[in-house]
Every structure is written in structure tokens, then in C-alpha cells.
Write a protein that holds these residues in place. Structure first.
Motif, short mmCIF file in Angstrom:
data_model
loop_
_atom_site.label_atom_id
_atom_site.label_comp_id
_atom_site.label_asym_id
_atom_site.label_seq_id
_atom_site.Cartn_x
_atom_site.Cartn_y
_atom_site.Cartn_z
N THR A 171 36.10 55.42 51.26
CA THR A 171 34.69 55.48 51.35
C THR A 171 33.88 54.81 50.15
O THR A 171 32.95 54.18 50.17
N TYR A 179 31.44 51.31 61.60
CA TYR A 179 31.93 52.26 60.68
C TYR A 179 31.18 53.53 60.98
O TYR A 179 31.44 54.51 60.80
N TYR A 180 29.76 53.09 60.51
CA TYR A 180 28.81 54.34 60.49
C TYR A 180 28.76 55.12 61.67
O TYR A 180 28.72 56.21 61.43
N ARG A 221 31.41 57.51 62.07
CA ARG A 221 31.52 58.59 60.88
C ARG A 221 30.30 59.33 61.27
O ARG A 221 29.89 60.32 60.72
N GLU A 255 27.22 58.41 61.36
CA GLU A 255 25.73 58.17 60.80
C GLU A 255 24.88 57.22 61.44
O GLU A 255 25.13 55.97 61.49
N PRO A 257 21.94 54.51 59.57
CA PRO A 257 22.17 53.22 59.02
C PRO A 257 22.84 52.26 59.90
O PRO A 257 22.67 51.04 59.78
N ALA A 258 23.53 52.82 61.02
CA ALA A 258 24.15 52.05 61.86
C ALA A 258 23.11 51.37 62.79
O ALA A 258 23.20 49.95 63.18
#
Ligand code: BGC
Length: 378
Positions: free
Chosen positions: A268, A307-308, A311, A313, A316-317
Motif C-alpha cells: 500500500t 486496484y482502488y 479495495r 474505494e 478515486p477509481a
């Protein structure tokens, strides 16, 4: 372009450019990329699998397997060269790219790259997992690739950007790890079916799945340890040993190759560095990149969004995916990179003159966009 529209367009682009052989050209309208790379091709096939286009994906894996089997004699050559310390050259390595009919390219290229072969195993395993039958041609190709990777994984080679061939790269090791780990259940199955275990007396290779399983187990045990000891510096993964630059390809360590878990603190911290040092709207490969001036890559921007999303999130994605969507041209094509926030304007012009405008469409950009939008399973 809106997400649904661009996703559908991307699926159409991938299907439209698939050759009758099953190969995908990396970029059909850009002569230097009128080849199929195992790396690009596998992510394209993975995207098609994710949207239910199983036949297109199967045609690619059959093409790649036939091509690997046709060049399989090179595996022993490469292993022999490595064993006596000779360089692994074009004549002895499995190449990184092939023509659309499965031949090696004729002009000089940096052909010794191991990551694409790991990626191939990873994608094929996902295809099989989704119900694709375990065909004989896959078994033969897997056998060769597993011998190749378990024999050479510690050898320096060019990275996924086809650079720095005198080094080992954590992104390459991650692809090897992810591929071997993903294909292991099929090897174990083969081993059970043939009844071969490590009795010591059987011939090497195809006939001995039991021994292959042991080799894979051994690499899966040793590789993470070697990677951690060599490529972590000041609490971050680095591009290669002996320097402390970060590269966006370090995302692969977590997504999709699973060398690190997504909440591993070193991983991270590395992603945080990628986000602050390499991302301003879109994502660069690495800070010193000068290829076409070192612009922002659509496939890496989609990768960070992936990745976001994994996770949880979404904000931001969404922002990153919107950035990609804004860069689709009037045909709904996604290029390799855009010349924004360049590292070197002079290099942008140099490459423009040398090879013409940036590759567009780049099929791998479309694939990573689809995967990021649709690929919630790694
Ligand atoms: C990239 C490779 C890619 C190839 C074809 C190269 O410029 O560095 O990662 O596989 O283009 O898209």
C-alpha cells in the motif's frame, strides 16, 4: 464517452481486430506493434472472458499454445544456455511477440522477457476456471512454459516495458509467481491422473507432471522471499535493485498476481507512491520514462482504478476511469498513452518522427479498461 458505451465499444474493438488465427495485434494501425505479444494478448483474452466472449478468448489461448509448442525446442536451448552461463539470445529464448500467424519477428527486438509467459499461465488458468476445457494443446504449452519459467525465473531479462535487460524486476517475478500459482491445480490434476510422482526415474518434462508440481512448489516458496529481500527499499517496493525509483508496473504485485496481499503495508505504501509521484490525472510508467516523451498511459490509469475498486474505494477509481473515458477519440479508440505532463518534450518529437503518431487504438488499453470496469474478481 460514457462507461457503458465505451465498454461496449471496447469489446467490439477487441473482437473486430482478432485475426482468424486467434491472435490479437497489439495495435493494428501502428506498424511496429502489428504483432501479438503474450502480455497484451492475455489481458485482452481475460477481458473477453470477463464479458462472456469465451470463444474469442479460447481462440487466443489456442493460438498462443500452438505457437509456444511450435517453438518449444527453444526451451531446452534456453535452459542449456543458462546452465553453462551463456547469454540467452534470440536464438535460444521463447520470444515475447510473434506475427499474427505465429512466427517470430525478423527485425531486431528485445525478445527475452519472461513476464508474458507468466501472464499467459495466469490468464489460461482463469479461462479454465471459468469452464474452458483443458485441451491437449494447452497441456503441451503449459508443460513447456512451466519448464521454462521454473528453470529461468532467477535470470535477468527485459522488463514488461522491454527495458533494463541486465536486471531482475519484481513485476516480472510477480507475473511468474501469479502464473505458476494459478496453473498449479491443473498440474496437480495431471499428476494424479498419470499417477506419476517424484520417483526419480521418470524422464524429464511432459511425461512427468509429478516432478513439475514439485518444481513449481519450490519456486512458489522461494520467489516471494527473494523478491522481498532484493526489491524492498525504505519500506517500498522499487522498480529494480540498486535504485529507489517506483514504477507503475509494481501494481501487478498485488493486482492481479497476488505476490502481495492488497493490504500489505509495503504494497500500500508503494501504491501511494505511484499515486503521488506518477499520477496527475493519468498514470505514467515511471518518472524517468522518455518513450514518446513519457506521457500518461491509459492502461495503467485503468490498472490503478482496478486496484482502488478491489479495495472498495470507488471515488478515486471513478475519477481515474473518467479520465480514461475523456481520452477516447471520436471512433471510441483508446491510445497507448497521451502526451500530457511529459517528462521530455524533445523525446516526444523524436519518437513521433521515428515511428509516427502514438499507437491508437492500443488493444491492451481497451482490455484494461474493460477489466477495471467489469473485473471485480482478480
Ligand atoms: C510496451 C510493452 C507492450 C508493447 C505492445 C511496448 O511499448 O512497453 O509493454 O507489450 O508495447 O503494446
Amino acid at each position: 464517452m460514457k462507461t457503458i458505451q465505451l465498454c461496449n465499444r471496447s469489446i467490439d474493438v477487441l473482437k473486430a481486430y482478432q485475426a482468424p488465427t486467434g491472435a490479437f495485434p497489439a495495435a493494428p494501425d501502428y506498424p511496429p506493434y502489428n504483432y501479438v505479444w503474450l502480455r497484451d494478448g492475455t489481458f485482452i483474452a481475460r477481458a473477453l472472458d470477463l464479458v462472456g466472449e469465451r470463444e474469442g478468448a479460447a481462440a487466443f489461448y489456442r493460438f498462443a499454445s500452438r505457437t509456444i509448442v511450435a517453438h518449444g525446442f527453444k526451451v531446452e536451448r534456453a535452459l542449456a544456455a543458462a546452465a553453462c552461463g551463456r547469454p540467452i539470445d534470440d536464438g535460444s529464448c521463447l520470444h515475447t511477440r510473434y506475427t499474427l500467424s505465429g512466427e517470430e519477428g525478423r527485425e531486431p527486438w528485445g525478445n527475452f522477457q519472461l513476464d508474458g509467459y507468466g501472464t499467459f499461465l495466469w490468464g489460461l488458468a482463469a479461462h479454465l476456471q471459468a469452464g474452458g476445457p483443458w485441451e491437449d494443446i494447452y497441456r503441451r504449452a503449459v508443460d513447456l512454459v512451466v519448464r521454462y519459467l521454473t528453470g529461468l525465473w532467477q535470470h535477468p531479462c527485459l522488463d514488461c516495458w522491454e527495458e533494463y535487460g541486465d536486471y531482475r524486476h519484481p513485476s516480472t517475478l510477480a507475473a511468474i509467481y501469479g502464473g505458476l500459482k494459478a496453473i498449479l491445480p491443473w498440474l496437480e490434476d495431471e499428476s494424479r491422473k498419470t499417477g506419476f510422482h517424484d520417483a526419480g526415474g521418470e524422464p524429464e518434462g511432459e511425461q512427468n507432471p509429478g516432478r513439475m508440481v514439485l518444481k513449481v512448489d519450490d519456486v512458489l516458496e522461494r520467489l516471494p522471499e527473494l523478491a522481498r529481500s532484493e526489491f524492498i527499499r525504505d519500506g517500498n517496493w522499487v522498480k529494480f535493485a540498486g535504485q529507489d525509483a517506483v514504477d507503475a508496473n509494481l501494481l501487478w504485485l498485488g493486482v492481479p498476481f497476488g505476490l502481495c496481499s492488497l493490504d500489505d503495508p509495503v504494497f500500500t505504501a508503494t501504491v501511494a507512491r505511484i499515486a503521488t509521484e506518477l499520477c496527475s490525472g493519468g498514470v505514467k510508467r515511471y518518472a524517468a520514462d522518455t518513450y514518446y516523451g513519457g506521457g500518461q498511459w491509459l492502461l495503467l490509469t485503468a490498472w490503478l482504478a482496478w486496484y482502488y475498486r478491489l479495495r472498495g474505494e470507488e471515488a478515486p477509481a471513478r475519477e481515474l476511469l473518467a479520465w480514461v473515458e475523456d481520452r477516447a477519440d471520436n471512433n471510441g479508440f483508446l491510445p497507448e498513452q497521451v502526451p500530457e505532463n511529459l517528462t521530455s518534450e524533445a523525446h516526444y518529437h523524436y519518437w513521433l518522427e521515428r515511428w509516427g503518431p502514438i499507437a491508437n487504438p492500443l488493444l491492451w488499453s481497451h482490455a484494461m479498461y474493460i477489466i477495471s470496469v467489469r473485473g471485480m474478481e482478480v
